[in-house]
Design an enzyme around this catalytic site. Structure first.
Site, PDB file in Angstrom:
ATOM      1  N   ARG A 152      11.491  -0.737  11.807  1.00  0.00           N
ATOM      2  CA  ARG A 152      10.329  -0.878  12.514  1.00  0.00           C
ATOM      3  C   ARG A 152      10.153  -2.106  13.276  1.00  0.00           C
ATOM      4  NH1 ARG A 152       5.151   0.185   8.549  1.00  0.00           N
ATOM      5  NH2 ARG A 152       4.100  -0.976  10.024  1.00  0.00           N
ATOM      6  N   ARG A 165      -9.649   1.067   8.612  1.00  0.00           N
ATOM      7  CA  ARG A 165      -9.020  -0.248   8.916  1.00  0.00           C
ATOM      8  C   ARG A 165     -10.451  -1.009   9.647  1.00  0.00           C
ATOM      9  NH1 ARG A 165      -3.167   0.725   8.942  1.00  0.00           N
ATOM     10  NH2 ARG A 165      -2.226  -1.401   8.965  1.00  0.00           N
ATOM     11  N   LYS A 175       0.684  -1.339   0.066  1.00  0.00           N
ATOM     12  CA  LYS A 175       0.019  -0.091   0.064  1.00  0.00           C
ATOM     13  C   LYS A 175       0.757   1.174   0.007  1.00  0.00           C
ATOM     14  CE  LYS A 175      -2.263  -0.855   3.981  1.00  0.00           C
ATOM     15  NZ  LYS A 175      -1.669  -1.900   4.298  1.00  0.00           N
ATOM     16  N   ARG A 234      11.324  -6.186   4.717  1.00  0.00           N
ATOM     17  CA  ARG A 234      11.234  -4.722   4.855  1.00  0.00           C
ATOM     18  C   ARG A 234      11.988  -4.303   6.268  1.00  0.00           C
ATOM     19  NH1 ARG A 234       5.399  -2.216   4.896  1.00  0.00           N
ATOM     20  NH2 ARG A 234       4.997  -2.949   6.757  1.00  0.00           N
ATOM     21  N   ARG A 274      -0.762  -8.826  13.249  1.00  0.00           N
ATOM     22  CA  ARG A 274      -1.215  -7.826  12.472  1.00  0.00           C
ATOM     23  C   ARG A 274      -2.178  -8.275  11.334  1.00  0.00           C
ATOM     24  NH1 ARG A 274       4.238  -5.176  10.777  1.00  0.00           N
ATOM     25  NH2 ARG A 274       3.020  -3.882   9.491  1.00  0.00           N
TER      26      ARG A 274
END
Ligand code: AMP
Length: 190
Positions: free
Chosen positions: A134, A89, A14, A128, A146
């Site tokens: 992160r 969300r 996204k 990532r 998640r």
């Protein structure tokens, strides 16, 4: 005004695609995850609160998230439109967004939903996490939570936008450029 929701599970691309769409269509990028991370970095109360949820891979409560999103939109009164990335969300967020935009005499034009297999999502997020730093990208258990939050609370929004005739599903696997072209085709077709 052109308002687009870019929708999909964590790791579906996204953010990557939103940046490209923003550039091509001259829209404002509004990523709720980015705004929360910025607040964490600068040590605000909102950041502290958001962090306690994000560290576990849980969603930040609706009330807080909706208020923050509305305030971000209000900061950009001259925008030609927004790409909402990571928002809504939940159904409550989607309803709040519709109401808020209608108060501004505008609406969501379309929801671009990126479709990616779950195993591919975990692989991408872990990759990532090596660069992004992160914390929520580096622990497989948090990532799975998640994805679970997405499946339980967010995926039902596909039905919400389908009923409004706004859902456009795009396969989010393959090269970044090829996926971008598919998204542009959907935007151009309106
Ligand atoms: P993202 O950068 O979109 O992957 O979001 C990272 C984290 O921020 C999520 O796992 C949630 O904890 C929180 N978050 C971002 N957007 C929302 C939202 N719309 N509602 C609730 N929590 C959110």
């Amino acid at each position: 005004m052109l308002n687009i929701v870019i929708f999909g599970p964590p790791g579906s691309g996204k953010g990557t695609q939103a940046v490209r769409l923003v550039e091509k269509y001259h829209l404002m990028h509004l990523s709720t995850g980015d705004v929360f991370r910025e607040n964490i970095k600068t040590g605000t109360e909102l950041g502290k609160l958001a962090k306690s949820y994000m560290d576990k891979g849980d969603l930040v409560p609706d009330e807080v998230t909706i208020r923050m999103l509305e305030s971000e939109v209000n900061k950009k009164p001259d925008s030609k439109g927004f790409i909402f990335d990571g928002f809504p969300r939940t159904t409550a967020q989607a309803q709040a967004l519709d109401k808020f935009l209608s108060g501004k005499k505008t609406s969501i034009g379309m929801t671009l939903a990126l479709d990616v297999e779950e195993e591919e999502l975990t692989r991408r997020i872990l990759a990532r996490g090596k660069d992004s730093g992160r914390a929520d990208d580096q622990n497989e258990e948090i990532i799975r939570n998640r994805v679970k939050e997405y499946t339980v609370k967010t995926a039902p929004l596909k039905e919400y936008y389908l009923k409004q005739g706004k859902l456009r599903i795009v396969k989010g696997e393959g090269g970044i450029e090829a996926i971008f072209q598919k998204l542009c085709k959907e935007v151009d077709n309106g």
